[in-house]
Design an enzyme around this catalytic site. Sequence first.
Site, PDB file in Angstrom:
ATOM      1  N   PRO A 120       0.799  -1.234   0.000  1.00  0.00           N
ATOM      2  CA  PRO A 120       0.000   0.000   0.000  1.00  0.00           C
ATOM      3  C   PRO A 120       0.826   1.275   0.000  1.00  0.00           C
ATOM      4  O   PRO A 120       0.298   2.351  -0.265  1.00  0.00           O
ATOM      5  CB  PRO A 120      -0.820  -0.121   1.292  1.00  0.00           C
ATOM      6  N   THR A 121       2.128   1.176   0.253  1.00  0.00           N
ATOM      7  CA  THR A 121       2.966   2.377   0.270  1.00  0.00           C
ATOM      8  C   THR A 121       3.767   2.557  -1.014  1.00  0.00           C
ATOM      9  O   THR A 121       4.437   3.577  -1.182  1.00  0.00           O
ATOM     10  CB  THR A 121       3.940   2.330   1.464  1.00  0.00           C
ATOM     11  N   THR A 161       0.088  -5.773   2.107  1.00  0.00           N
ATOM     12  CA  THR A 161       1.236  -6.216   2.896  1.00  0.00           C
ATOM     13  C   THR A 161       1.364  -5.363   4.152  1.00  0.00           C
ATOM     14  O   THR A 161       0.894  -4.227   4.216  1.00  0.00           O
ATOM     15  CB  THR A 161       2.533  -6.139   2.082  1.00  0.00           C
ATOM     16  N   GLU A 202      18.478  -6.787  -2.405  1.00  0.00           N
ATOM     17  CA  GLU A 202      18.438  -6.926  -0.952  1.00  0.00           C
ATOM     18  C   GLU A 202      19.482  -7.941  -0.491  1.00  0.00           C
ATOM     19  O   GLU A 202      19.908  -8.805  -1.252  1.00  0.00           O
ATOM     20  CB  GLU A 202      17.052  -7.379  -0.476  1.00  0.00           C
TER      21      GLU A 202
END
Length: 326
Positions: A11-12, A41, A277
């Site tokens: 959502p971000t 999430t 990552e």
Amino acid sequence: MQKRARVIYNPTSGREALKRNLIDILAVFEEAGYETSAYATTPKPNSARDEAKRASLDGFDLIVAAGGDGTINEVVNGIAPLEKRPKLAIIPAGTTNDFARALHIPREDPIEAAKVVLKGQTFNMDIGKAGEKYFMNIAGGGLLTELTYDVPSDLKTIFGYLAYLVRGAELLPRIKPIEMDLEYDGGEFKGKASMFLLAMTNSIGGLEQIVPDAKLDDGKFTMIIVKTSNIVEIVQLLAKVLSGGRHINDPRIIYKKTSKLVANPVEDKMQINLDGEYGGDAPMTFVDLKQHIEMFANVDEMPKKSISFDAEKAEREFVDKVDKLS
């Protein structure tokens, strides 16, 4: 039986573009014949991975990964270990969106990205396995690891792709080679190198000429070992990348196709980067899982080789920044 789709979205991501367009995105997959639901999430570690695994085991026919490359990587890690895997679609909303770039999925409009499913075009995509983890775009050790870790998340959000390039220019004077022992199909490299890369697609950090001959379903990584750590020589190699991928025959590069690579540290600790990552430390074995996940993509557009205007501008700014440092 009604087909089901689960949209797993961050959502971000993309300044909350996914959240704003969620109803329209769900409608696209309903139009494609899927009974569709969504999962946002959370900050909990591996939220997207765990939901992708749960939905897959629950019999969903399609998982939609909506977010940046990190979210997509998590979803892949939820699906890839399973014996029965659902189809995968992606809606990009991150910084560089390398995976979406390689699949020719619209990267600026999440609704248009969702509409790719309406074309009904899929293909079976290779997935990389590194130890017990999976990656869909890039693995490596050396400079790439330091670069992606050192770009602050807020800088990624504000400046996007250019943030990586500017930060990369700042890091170049500090590059030091490390001793590597890399075993690959038909050969072995023992010596100093500034980094190694294993590419699944043709797009790395938004640059589409680093792997000009990439194939997404041939069971082979493209392995690149950069032996030099000299700033002038790295700039020269970058210039060859930008001028049509001419770096692949340069003696300062080892450029090979391989289905497997074993990376062993020699003296220094070597961190491994998976899709931007931290993925653990060497020793590590990498295996290309041929045609492992069925993906929705703009298959009819994928043979085209193009670099967007924004990427070209960012690349020029990168070279200018490096010139000022040298």
